[in-house]
Design a protein around this motif. Structure first.
Motif, short mmCIF file in Angstrom:
data_model
loop_
_atom_site.label_atom_id
_atom_site.label_comp_id
_atom_site.label_asym_id
_atom_site.label_seq_id
_atom_site.Cartn_x
_atom_site.Cartn_y
_atom_site.Cartn_z
N TYR A 183 7.31 3.89 -16.81
CA TYR A 183 7.88 4.51 -16.86
C TYR A 183 6.64 5.27 -16.18
N PHE A 212 11.95 9.18 -14.26
CA PHE A 212 10.93 8.12 -14.20
C PHE A 212 9.96 9.35 -15.52
N GLN A 225 13.92 10.96 -8.86
CA GLN A 225 13.45 9.91 -9.46
C GLN A 225 12.32 9.79 -10.43
N LYS A 238 7.77 -1.71 -12.21
CA LYS A 238 9.93 -2.30 -12.15
C LYS A 238 10.33 -4.13 -13.09
N SER A 246 7.03 7.68 -12.24
CA SER A 246 6.73 8.58 -11.49
C SER A 246 5.90 8.74 -10.91
#
Length: 241
Positions: free
Chosen positions: A79, A108, A104, A67, A83
């Motif tokens: 990303y 992602f 989520q 992040k 995931s």
């Protein structure tokens, strides 16, 4: 006069060189910063890639590193790693939180595919999250097929791919059966014992594995021998008191 033109030319070249260097530096800083920030989570990712168990704290470390990196540059790899984190959290958290992590993971995976549309691992993540959230859908079938075509060999995920394929009626109707047969042959080569146990879960699985291995007489014979031994072992195993 010639001296003046020569001086102007040199000045222009120096200005152009300075501008080029500044542009290169400007473009490289975000990538360098992003790469540096991912280092703290790379060790955790290496553990995951080798099939090792990781703690919730280690997942937090990996998630935070990705992040932070995304604050500098939009990166499909980051990303994808996010995931992966959500998929693993699913095996740690309580069942009531499954929809949250699945959503989520799906989000992602979509963001990663925008950057890297030919990444078979991410298509598999997308297929898995879609199945957990919505069951047997066209997106599951399409994502799984794309994963098998773009990344034919993912040894640690082979049985999971087969499991998703068997759960998708759309996959069987739209995809070439050879795609799943290839995965079954890969599974047999990667781990014969796990493959036998997996295939023994239903008559349908057993029949498909037999069909997949039929082109290799020695593999077919050994599969049936190990399958019989597996069933015999289950029957003779003493029950818990």
């Amino acid at each position: 006069m010639l001296s003046l033109f020569s001086s102007v030319g040199k000045a222009s070249l120096l200005a152009l060189a300075a501008a080029t260097a500044s542009a290169i530096l400007f473009l490289s800083v975000p990538r360098t910063a992003s790469a540096f920030l991912t280092i703290s989570g790379d060790k955790v990712l290496s553990l995951i890639r080798t099939g090792r168990d990781v703690t919730s704290e280690q997942l937090d470390q990996l998630e935070n590193s990705r992040k932070e990196a995304l604050k500098w540059i939009c990166n499909g790899r980051a990303y994808h790693d996010l995931s992966v984190v959500q998929s693993i959290r699913r095996g740690i958290l309580n069942a009531d939180l499954y929809p949250l992590v699945d959503n989520q993971s799906l989000s992602f995976a979509r963001s990663s595919l925008i950057q890297s549309p030919a990444n078979g691992r991410v298509w598999l993540r997308l297929a898995g999250a879609e199945f957990h959230l919505h069951g047997d859908t066209k997106l599951l079938s399409d994502a799984l097929t794309t994963s098998l075509l773009t990344a034919p060999v993912l040894p640690l995920r082979t049985l999971y791919r087969i499991e998703l394929a068997l759960a998708s009626s759309g996959f069987e109707q739209s995809a070439d059966r050879n795609l799943i047969f290839r995965q079954m042959r890969i599974a047999w080569k990667v781990s014969t014992a796990k493959t036998v146990a997996f295939s023994a879960m239903s008559a349908r699985r057993t029949a498909l594995f037999r069909a997949a291995l039929a082109s290799d007489p020695s593999a077919y014979e050994r599969f049936n021998l190990m399958l019989n031994q597996y069933f015999d072992g289950r029957q003779t195993k003493p029950s818990a008191s």
